[in-house]
Enzyme design. Sequence first.
Site, short mmCIF file in Angstrom:
data_model
loop_
_atom_site.label_atom_id
_atom_site.label_comp_id
_atom_site.label_asym_id
_atom_site.label_seq_id
_atom_site.Cartn_x
_atom_site.Cartn_y
_atom_site.Cartn_z
N SER A 54 27.64 40.65 -34.97
CA SER A 54 27.64 39.67 -33.68
C SER A 54 28.42 40.32 -32.54
O SER A 54 28.55 40.24 -31.44
CB SER A 54 27.87 38.39 -33.71
N GLY A 237 23.66 37.10 -34.05
CA GLY A 237 23.57 38.44 -33.61
C GLY A 237 23.97 38.61 -32.33
O GLY A 237 24.34 37.59 -31.65
N GLY A 239 24.29 40.51 -28.12
CA GLY A 239 23.39 40.75 -27.11
C GLY A 239 23.04 39.39 -26.27
O GLY A 239 23.44 38.44 -26.47
N CYS A 265 23.77 30.42 -34.08
CA CYS A 265 24.22 31.08 -33.41
C CYS A 265 23.08 31.73 -32.24
O CYS A 265 22.60 31.26 -31.64
CB CYS A 265 25.19 32.30 -33.65
N PHE A 266 22.92 33.22 -32.48
CA PHE A 266 21.61 33.73 -31.72
C PHE A 266 20.49 32.89 -32.09
O PHE A 266 19.67 32.77 -31.08
CB PHE A 266 21.51 35.18 -32.25
N ASN A 307 31.27 32.52 -32.38
CA ASN A 307 31.31 33.94 -31.75
C ASN A 307 30.18 33.86 -30.93
O ASN A 307 29.08 34.29 -31.38
CB ASN A 307 31.25 35.05 -32.88
N GLY A 309 28.93 34.17 -26.45
CA GLY A 309 29.12 34.63 -25.24
C GLY A 309 27.99 33.98 -24.40
O GLY A 309 27.95 34.07 -22.82
N PHE A 310 26.97 33.57 -24.97
CA PHE A 310 25.73 32.95 -24.34
C PHE A 310 25.37 31.66 -24.63
O PHE A 310 25.80 31.16 -25.82
CB PHE A 310 24.47 33.74 -24.20
N HIS A 355 29.08 28.83 -36.72
CA HIS A 355 28.83 29.47 -37.96
C HIS A 355 29.03 28.77 -39.17
O HIS A 355 30.21 28.83 -39.52
CB HIS A 355 29.64 31.07 -38.09
N GLU A 357 28.54 29.36 -42.21
CA GLU A 357 28.86 30.01 -43.36
C GLU A 357 30.54 30.14 -43.47
O GLU A 357 31.10 30.28 -44.35
CB GLU A 357 28.20 31.36 -43.66
#
Length: 386
Positions: A54, A237, A239, A265-266, A307, A309-310, A355, A357
Amino acid sequence: MTTSTRGTRVPAVLVLEDGRIFRGRAYGAVGETFGEAVFSTGMTGYQETLTDPSYHRQVVVMTAPHVGNTGVNDEDPESGKIWVSGYVVRDPARVTSSWRSRRTLDEELAAQGVVGISGIDTRALTRHLRERGAMRVGIFSGDAWTGVRDEALVAKVQAAPQMKGADLAAEVATTEAYVVPAIGEKKYTVAAIDLGIKGMTPHRMAERGIEVHVLPATATVEDVYAVAPDGVFFSNGPGDPATADHAVSVMRGVLARRTPLFGICFGNQILGRALGFGTYKLKYGHRGINQPVQDRTTGKVEVTAHNHGFAVDAPLDKVSDTPYGRAEVSHVCLNDNVVEGLRLLDQPAFSVQYHPEAAAGPHDAAYLFDRFTSLMNTALMEAERA
């Protein structure tokens, strides 16, 4: 071209796109690198951070001043390589002190060609990023800096690609499907879409009797159901989720079949988009292992690993109607009210922004894997009764 800085004091410079410059010493490899400058508040787990896909195309600033004291081992990486574009520390350890260490952190960075910088005021840099927001950055040392004017370095940074609009998942995901077998008795089969998956994630599922089929980011709905899954997982992930149209399409196919679904996350942002919500870029994001999140279904507050940023733009104060039934925000960040989780009320699908995990910790959110297995178990029992 990069070379090692081991045993040297090579000068280096960090240049932000807004023109602010920090001068220090090269750490890891000598050369130049570009990425998005972000800061991580974790005091431990730097090896897991470095190898988290990520962080692809990001230059990570460590807010903890002393980094590298436990060295690098061969057990803790979350993937097969370091993914960060660059690394920024204030005071690198001169000696490692862990019996598990196999080499020093600067040796590992140099071996993998990761350009870094040390000896700068990371607190001032972090405050700058908090006030101005995450931005493009470059680190320069050796021939990449010698004789080059500051104005030219700023121009090079400003010419680097931005994170907003970046489609990066396919760059970090596996290209071939593989299987992580269940530990002990196999109870369930899960198709996991790799958008930048960390190694600990399928391991956490395997611990619960799940055989995990990890599929490339390019996998289709047909590829997913070819493994006859009891559940489907969408990973973390890098982007901008606004670019992830293929993953959104696949998730909608899974939702249409009402298969138990879990995203992190993503994967949370993909679920948000699949349900019709928008996404947006945070000013400086959440990165570290000490973020407070409330599970609104239980009222419990968890300390979590982040982690991202979006974030998903979904209403916190009401249940929303979607093409797949009613949905609500299930988790919220207590620092800034950012959406940290979604769940559908009329079918078995949920996601979280962080996350669970949790390598290298904390482990407050490990129960979410149990929640996923519970959904699959319920679905199997309903199928048997049908």
